[in-house]
Structure formats: C-alpha cells, structure tokens
Design a protein around this motif. Structure first.
Motif, mmCIF file in Angstrom:
data_model
loop_
_atom_site.group_PDB
_atom_site.id
_atom_site.type_symbol
_atom_site.label_atom_id
_atom_site.label_comp_id
_atom_site.label_asym_id
_atom_site.label_seq_id
_atom_site.Cartn_x
_atom_site.Cartn_y
_atom_site.Cartn_z
ATOM 1 N N LEU A 99 0.836 -1.351 0.067
ATOM 2 C CA LEU A 99 0.057 -0.099 0.032
ATOM 3 C C LEU A 99 0.929 1.119 -0.031
ATOM 4 O O LEU A 99 0.689 2.347 -0.680
ATOM 5 C CB LEU A 99 -0.924 0.023 1.183
ATOM 6 C CG LEU A 99 -1.776 1.165 1.269
ATOM 7 C CD1 LEU A 99 -2.720 1.590 0.175
ATOM 8 C CD2 LEU A 99 -2.612 0.910 2.516
ATOM 9 N N VAL A 100 1.896 1.037 0.694
ATOM 10 C CA VAL A 100 2.854 2.500 0.825
ATOM 11 C C VAL A 100 3.427 2.506 -0.485
ATOM 12 O O VAL A 100 3.555 3.691 -0.797
ATOM 13 C CB VAL A 100 3.992 2.316 2.005
ATOM 14 C CG1 VAL A 100 4.974 3.424 2.060
ATOM 15 C CG2 VAL A 100 3.206 2.280 3.337
ATOM 16 N N GLU A 101 4.015 1.507 -0.908
ATOM 17 C CA GLU A 101 4.556 1.683 -2.411
ATOM 18 C C GLU A 101 3.657 1.978 -3.536
ATOM 19 O O GLU A 101 4.170 2.995 -4.344
ATOM 20 C CB GLU A 101 5.091 -0.075 -2.809
ATOM 21 C CG GLU A 101 5.815 -0.129 -4.199
ATOM 22 C CD GLU A 101 6.030 -1.332 -4.777
ATOM 23 O OE1 GLU A 101 7.193 -1.469 -5.394
ATOM 24 O OE2 GLU A 101 5.210 -2.367 -4.276
ATOM 25 N N THR A 120 -13.756 -9.141 0.268
ATOM 26 C CA THR A 120 -14.675 -9.213 1.237
ATOM 27 C C THR A 120 -14.518 -10.347 2.295
ATOM 28 O O THR A 120 -14.884 -10.014 3.726
ATOM 29 C CB THR A 120 -16.276 -9.344 0.602
ATOM 30 O OG1 THR A 120 -16.146 -8.420 -0.462
ATOM 31 C CG2 THR A 120 -17.478 -9.041 1.807
ATOM 32 N N SER A 121 -13.944 -11.382 2.015
ATOM 33 C CA SER A 121 -13.698 -12.250 2.748
ATOM 34 C C SER A 121 -12.702 -12.167 3.959
ATOM 35 O O SER A 121 -11.910 -11.015 3.802
ATOM 36 C CB SER A 121 -13.466 -13.844 2.101
ATOM 37 O OG SER A 121 -12.102 -13.639 1.678
ATOM 38 N N PRO A 122 -12.406 -13.131 5.048
ATOM 39 C CA PRO A 122 -11.389 -12.847 5.735
ATOM 40 C C PRO A 122 -9.933 -13.225 5.149
ATOM 41 O O PRO A 122 -9.034 -12.633 5.780
ATOM 42 C CB PRO A 122 -11.521 -14.179 7.012
ATOM 43 C CG PRO A 122 -12.906 -14.039 6.885
ATOM 44 C CD PRO A 122 -13.342 -13.965 5.237
ATOM 45 N N LEU A 123 -9.866 -13.526 3.828
ATOM 46 C CA LEU A 123 -8.738 -13.559 3.126
ATOM 47 C C LEU A 123 -8.417 -12.020 2.618
ATOM 48 O O LEU A 123 -9.368 -11.438 2.552
ATOM 49 C CB LEU A 123 -8.970 -14.596 1.997
ATOM 50 C CG LEU A 123 -8.753 -16.087 2.290
ATOM 51 C CD1 LEU A 123 -9.033 -16.658 1.073
ATOM 52 C CD2 LEU A 123 -7.492 -16.443 3.375
ATOM 53 N N SER A 124 -7.107 -11.790 2.349
ATOM 54 C CA SER A 124 -6.868 -10.416 2.002
ATOM 55 C C SER A 124 -6.843 -10.574 0.610
ATOM 56 O O SER A 124 -5.823 -11.112 -0.067
ATOM 57 C CB SER A 124 -5.483 -9.958 2.652
ATOM 58 O OG SER A 124 -5.280 -8.555 2.156
ATOM 59 N N SER A 125 -7.380 -9.482 -0.277
ATOM 60 C CA SER A 125 -7.019 -9.364 -1.594
ATOM 61 C C SER A 125 -5.710 -8.860 -1.866
ATOM 62 O O SER A 125 -5.239 -9.196 -2.913
ATOM 63 C CB SER A 125 -8.327 -8.725 -2.259
ATOM 64 O OG SER A 125 -8.585 -7.422 -1.767
ATOM 65 N N MET A 126 -5.333 -7.942 -1.099
ATOM 66 C CA MET A 126 -4.073 -7.250 -1.135
ATOM 67 C C MET A 126 -2.946 -8.341 -0.964
ATOM 68 O O MET A 126 -2.150 -8.391 -1.938
ATOM 69 C CB MET A 126 -4.095 -6.133 -0.112
ATOM 70 C CG MET A 126 -4.919 -4.917 -0.320
ATOM 71 S SD MET A 126 -4.612 -3.910 0.807
ATOM 72 C CE MET A 126 -2.916 -2.828 0.426
ATOM 73 N N ALA A 127 -3.043 -9.075 -0.199
ATOM 74 C CA ALA A 127 -2.014 -10.306 -0.057
ATOM 75 C C ALA A 127 -1.947 -11.270 -1.048
ATOM 76 O O ALA A 127 -0.958 -11.471 -1.736
ATOM 77 C CB ALA A 127 -2.171 -10.980 1.396
ATOM 78 N N LEU A 128 -3.169 -11.630 -1.574
ATOM 79 C CA LEU A 128 -3.333 -12.592 -2.630
ATOM 80 C C LEU A 128 -2.695 -12.007 -4.003
ATOM 81 O O LEU A 128 -1.910 -12.579 -4.823
ATOM 82 C CB LEU A 128 -4.827 -12.960 -2.925
ATOM 83 C CG LEU A 128 -4.967 -13.946 -4.159
ATOM 84 C CD1 LEU A 128 -4.127 -15.365 -3.938
ATOM 85 C CD2 LEU A 128 -6.258 -14.220 -4.540
ATOM 86 N N THR A 129 -3.245 -10.821 -4.284
ATOM 87 C CA THR A 129 -2.509 -10.127 -5.586
ATOM 88 C C THR A 129 -1.075 -9.850 -5.497
ATOM 89 O O THR A 129 -0.505 -9.922 -6.466
ATOM 90 C CB THR A 129 -3.279 -8.855 -5.872
ATOM 91 O OG1 THR A 129 -3.301 -8.156 -4.916
ATOM 92 C CG2 THR A 129 -4.800 -9.126 -6.440
ATOM 93 N N ALA A 130 -0.558 -9.607 -4.227
ATOM 94 C CA ALA A 130 0.992 -9.263 -4.172
ATOM 95 C C ALA A 130 1.711 -10.608 -4.394
ATOM 96 O O ALA A 130 2.472 -10.646 -4.808
ATOM 97 C CB ALA A 130 1.017 -8.746 -2.717
#
Length: 339
Positions: free
Chosen positions: A43-45, A187-197
């Motif tokens: 996010l910072v990047e 929307t789920s407890p999983l993170s879309s940010m983490a997955l796409t990263a």
C-alpha cells in the motif's frame, strides 16, 4: 482454454489459502499477519512510489515507497510471527534476515519458525534464550526462504502469466470472472491485497482487481443498508475496508458474497472495457484500487472506468439485496401465518 486454466489455477490457490486459514493451527492469525504485511508494504509502495513519486513528482516520497515496497519478505516474516504471539525480538531478528525475499517466502518462514521459538524458550534459561534464539532464527529463516524461493517463484510466475494471457485473450469475460472473484476475496477474511501481491499480478488483471474492489464496495454498502446488517457507520466501514466487519460478513456470507461477486464482476467489466492496467501488485482494496490506476492510465479513462464501476456496483448490490429482501419478507409472512 487459457482463461479456463488461469481461473482454475487461481481458484486452486484460493482454495489452498482458505484451507490453510481454516484448518492449519493458528491459520487465521497467520493469514492476518500476511494481510498486515501487504498493507504495510505494498500500500505504501503504490501510493508513494507510483502516485506521490512518479505521478506527482515528490522524489522523497517516491524513494520511500520504493524502499518499503522491497521489504515484503521482512514485513511478512516479522508480522506473521508477531500475530502468532512470538517475542518481538525473535520476530524482528528472523524478519530482518529475509531482506530481498518475497512476501510469500516471509510468510512461510514466519509460520514455520513460530513452532521453534516456544521450544527455545522452554529449554533455555531466560536471557540465554534470547541470545541463542536470534543467532539461530536469523540464519535458519534465511535458509528456509532461499530453499523455498525457487519453487514459489516459478509457481507464482506461471500462475500470474497464465492469468495475464487469459486476460489479454478474453478481456471482457476475464473482467467479469476475475473482478467478481477478487471482490469476494476482498470481502472475505482472506486479503485480496495479500493474494494479488503474492501472485505478482500486473497489467490488465491488476487493473481489473483494483477497479473491482472499488466498484464492488458500493454493492457491499447497499447490501448492508437494505438488509439492515448494521448501522450506517458499519456500512461505510464495510465499503472502505471489509475486514473491519468480518463478524457480520461471516454471519451473513450468502447475501454479502453474492453482492460482492455481482458488483465486482460488473466493475471488472468496466475495467476491461476501458483497458485499465496497474503495475503495482497488492493494491486490490477499495481506496488503493481507486487511486493506483491513475499512475498507469490516462486520467479520463480511469475516471470513466470508476464511474461505470460504481454504477455496476450499485446495480449489483441493488439486485442481490432485492432478492434477499424478498426472501426475508416471505419468511416473515409465513411465520405470521403460522403464529
């Protein structure tokens, strides 16, 4: 066929993370640490390197974003261990040794070492355990990361390339499917940010993910409001950051995930039509998803894509919420007749 392969592999990866989160010891806590690492780095990047630096010309902020974006492994290793209750000294020592490693390698190291730390603390005297711990955990963590890195890199690169190829061959259909799926993950407890990263998504797939997360948030807000799943403030919080309302989401998964998929799919269609690209992996969240595309596309295209994504999200949320409002009304009518 490329599209089917790409979606099949993406669903397989999602299933693996879901199974880990639900079945592995402290899986949800570890995934929470991974999500926090994605926020702290990517996010910072995205905002400082690409927006503040490259787009607005603030060299200092751009340099900060560039530095932080390369520390995904450090952040992941440390934050996963901290999320699992590990002594901060051990977590930082192990994390620092992961400089230059990817976020998934850091996640694997952090989770694996969390089982070793209690053994060190149990069998070594207080004070000595800290000295021995940092001297052992740092090189061991680096060894594990370098051992798994080739397999992780090859696997994720192939998956990312397959999704990219599928998006290029069938952009409209991929916009619908990938947009809907990414918004459900958001929307789920999983993170879309983490997955796409982790997947290292770039180009059109990442653009679809960004726009879907933004447009789909309106579907979530309307669903919360019309189904009375919480106060107005909770609906707004759900739109801005779905993880803040995880308790409500897990209690009402069917209407929320249905609206997320529908709104995200229509928003993803908008991204595909306007050919929105993004070369900042890990920015699949409503606010970063709104801002990041401006760094890689003509502003007019981004504005139009976001407007139509918002409209798509509103339509998706209204359609799905109408179905469930009708179901709820019929149940209440039946209960009144039986009473």
């Amino acid at each position: 066929m490329e599209m089917l392969k790409g979606m099949a592999l993406l669903l397989l990866a999602l299933s693996c993370f879901s199974a880990f989160s639900l079945k592995a010891p402290n899986g949800q806590k570890a995934m929470s640490g991974l999500a926090n690492a994605a926020v702290a780095t990517f996010l910072v990047e995205a905002l400082h390197k690409f927006i503040s630096g490259n787009m607005l010309g603030f060299a200092f902020l751009g340099n900060v974003g560039n530095i932080v974006g390369g520390l995904g492994g450090v952040a992941s290793g440390s934050l996963v261990m901290l999320a699992l209750g590990i002594n901060p000294v051990f977590a930082i020592a192990a994390g620092l040794a992961l400089s230059g490693m990817g976020i998934l390698e850091g996640f694997i190291v952090g989770y694996a070492l969390s089982f070793l730390v209690p053994v060190i603390e149990k069998y070594l005297p207080e004070g000595v355990d800290v000295i021995v711990g940092v001297l052992v955990l740092a090189p061991l963590g680096r060894f594990i990361a370098e051992a798994v890195s080739p397999v992780v890199t090859i696997t994720l690169n192939q998956l990312g390339e397959m999704i990219l190829n599928a998006s290029n061959q069938s952009p409209i259909l991929m916009g619908l499917l990938l947009g809907g799926l990414i918004k459900v993950i958001c929307t789920s407890p999983l993170s879309s940010m983490a997955l796409t990263a982790i997947l290292g998504l770039t180009g059109l797939p990442m653009g679809i993910a960004c726009v879907a997360c933004f447009g789909g948030c309106f579907a979530n807000g309307i669903t919360f409001y019309r189904l009375k799943l919480g106060s107005k403030s909770k609906a707004i919080s759900m739109m801005l950051e779905p993880l803040t309302q995880a308790d409500i989401v897990t209690a009402n998964p069917v209407p929320i995930f249905a609206s997320s998929f529908t709104g995200g799919a229509l928003a993803g269609l908008s991204a595909a039509y306007f050919k929105i690209v993004a070369d900042a992996p890990g920015t699949a969240s409503p606010i970063p998803g709104l801002l990041t595309p401006f760094a890689f596309n003509p502003a007019t295209n981004v504005v139009l894509a976001m407007v139509f994504a918002m409209i798509g999200g509103i339509i998706g949320g209204y359609l799905i919420s109408t179905i469930f409002v009708s179901i709820k009304a019929k149940k209440e009518s039946v209960n009144m007749i039986q009473a």
